[in-house]
Design an enzyme around this catalytic site. Structure first.
Site, PDB file in Angstrom:
ATOM      1  N   GLU A   2      35.703  44.468   4.646  1.00 17.79           N
ATOM      2  CA  GLU A   2      35.788  43.011   5.653  1.00 17.79           C
ATOM      3  C   GLU A   2      34.736  42.877   6.704  1.00 17.79           C
ATOM      4  O   GLU A   2      34.468  43.934   7.383  1.00 17.79           O
ATOM      5  CB  GLU A   2      37.276  42.716   6.413  1.00 17.79           C
ATOM      6  CG  GLU A   2      37.236  41.565   7.145  1.00 17.79           C
ATOM      7  CD  GLU A   2      37.032  40.421   6.671  1.00 17.79           C
ATOM      8  OE1 GLU A   2      36.539  39.258   7.255  1.00 17.79           O
ATOM      9  OE2 GLU A   2      37.280  40.180   5.402  1.00 17.79           O
ATOM     10  N   CYS A  36      34.427  34.941   6.418  1.00 15.70           N
ATOM     11  CA  CYS A  36      33.659  35.587   7.243  1.00 15.70           C
ATOM     12  C   CYS A  36      32.288  35.170   7.749  1.00 15.70           C
ATOM     13  O   CYS A  36      32.086  35.592   8.968  1.00 15.70           O
ATOM     14  CB  CYS A  36      33.730  37.156   6.856  1.00 15.70           C
ATOM     15  SG  CYS A  36      32.451  37.133   5.253  1.00 15.70           S
ATOM     16  N   GLU A 126      36.904  37.337  16.366  1.00 11.83           N
ATOM     17  CA  GLU A 126      36.795  36.449  15.406  1.00 11.83           C
ATOM     18  C   GLU A 126      38.221  35.306  15.201  1.00 11.83           C
ATOM     19  O   GLU A 126      39.359  36.145  15.115  1.00 11.83           O
ATOM     20  CB  GLU A 126      36.532  37.131  14.116  1.00 11.83           C
ATOM     21  CG  GLU A 126      36.226  36.087  12.947  1.00 11.83           C
ATOM     22  CD  GLU A 126      35.886  36.885  11.557  1.00 11.83           C
ATOM     23  OE1 GLU A 126      35.452  36.043  10.694  1.00 11.83           O
ATOM     24  OE2 GLU A 126      36.389  38.207  11.507  1.00 11.83           O
TER      25      GLU A 126
END
Length: 167
Positions: A2, A36, A126
């Site tokens: 990730e 992302c 995030e």
């Protein structure tokens, strides 16, 4: 694997604001912000911040209509744990538009946080959801300095039509 982080959008007064708003909203709200490389926050010059935020609201309505909850083109949050985490961010006092939610369907609507500050919960990690903090800056140099104080972003988006600013 990730990859992610807080990928900023810088919007200068030399940008085409309507186009910038459309592109930022498209990138942020695709898959309800669960990508992302989605823009994680916006740094708008203080002279254009309010206009840009208004254009972002227009773009959200253009893309998803007035009743986003029933629009099949707007995604849902991936699981309950992630949904609960995002609710904590939504319940901050920084949300200036949106904030709609439905636990049964794991729906969180597009939300703009026009009162976000650097030390707010929204700016600590995030977001990975449809919540977009909008901060202002006075000079491009100060905006870049703020970005450089943090971990390197996976992506950075600049909206300007001024070649000197772009360089």
């Amino acid at each position: 694997l990730e990859l992610g982080g807080k990928s900023p959008c810088i919007v200068t007064p030399a940008a085409n604001l309507k186009l910038a708003a459309k592109r930022i909203i498209w990138g942020k709200m695709l898959n309800a912000g669960q990508i992302c490389i989605a823009p994680d926050y916006v740094l708008a010059h203080e002279m254009i911040k309010e206009e840009l935020e208004n254009l972002m609201v227009e773009s959200i309505k253009l893309f998803y209509g007035n009743n986003i909850r029933i629009n099949p083109d707007f995604g849902r949050i991936i699981n309950k744990k992630h949904y609960q985490r995002l609710l904590g961010l939504l319940d901050s006092n920084e949300i200036t538009w949106g904030g709609e939610r439905d636990a049964a369907s794991l729906y969180i609507g597009p939300s703009l946080a026009g009162k976000a500050k650097w030390d707010s919960a929204l700016m600590q990690e995030e977001i990975f959801g449809p919540i977009l903090p909008i901060l202002s800056y006075q000079t491009l140099e100060k905006a870049v300095a703020q970005i450089n104080l943090r971990e390197k972003p996976l992506a950075l988006y600049l909206f300007s039509q001024d070649k000197k600013e772009i360089d």
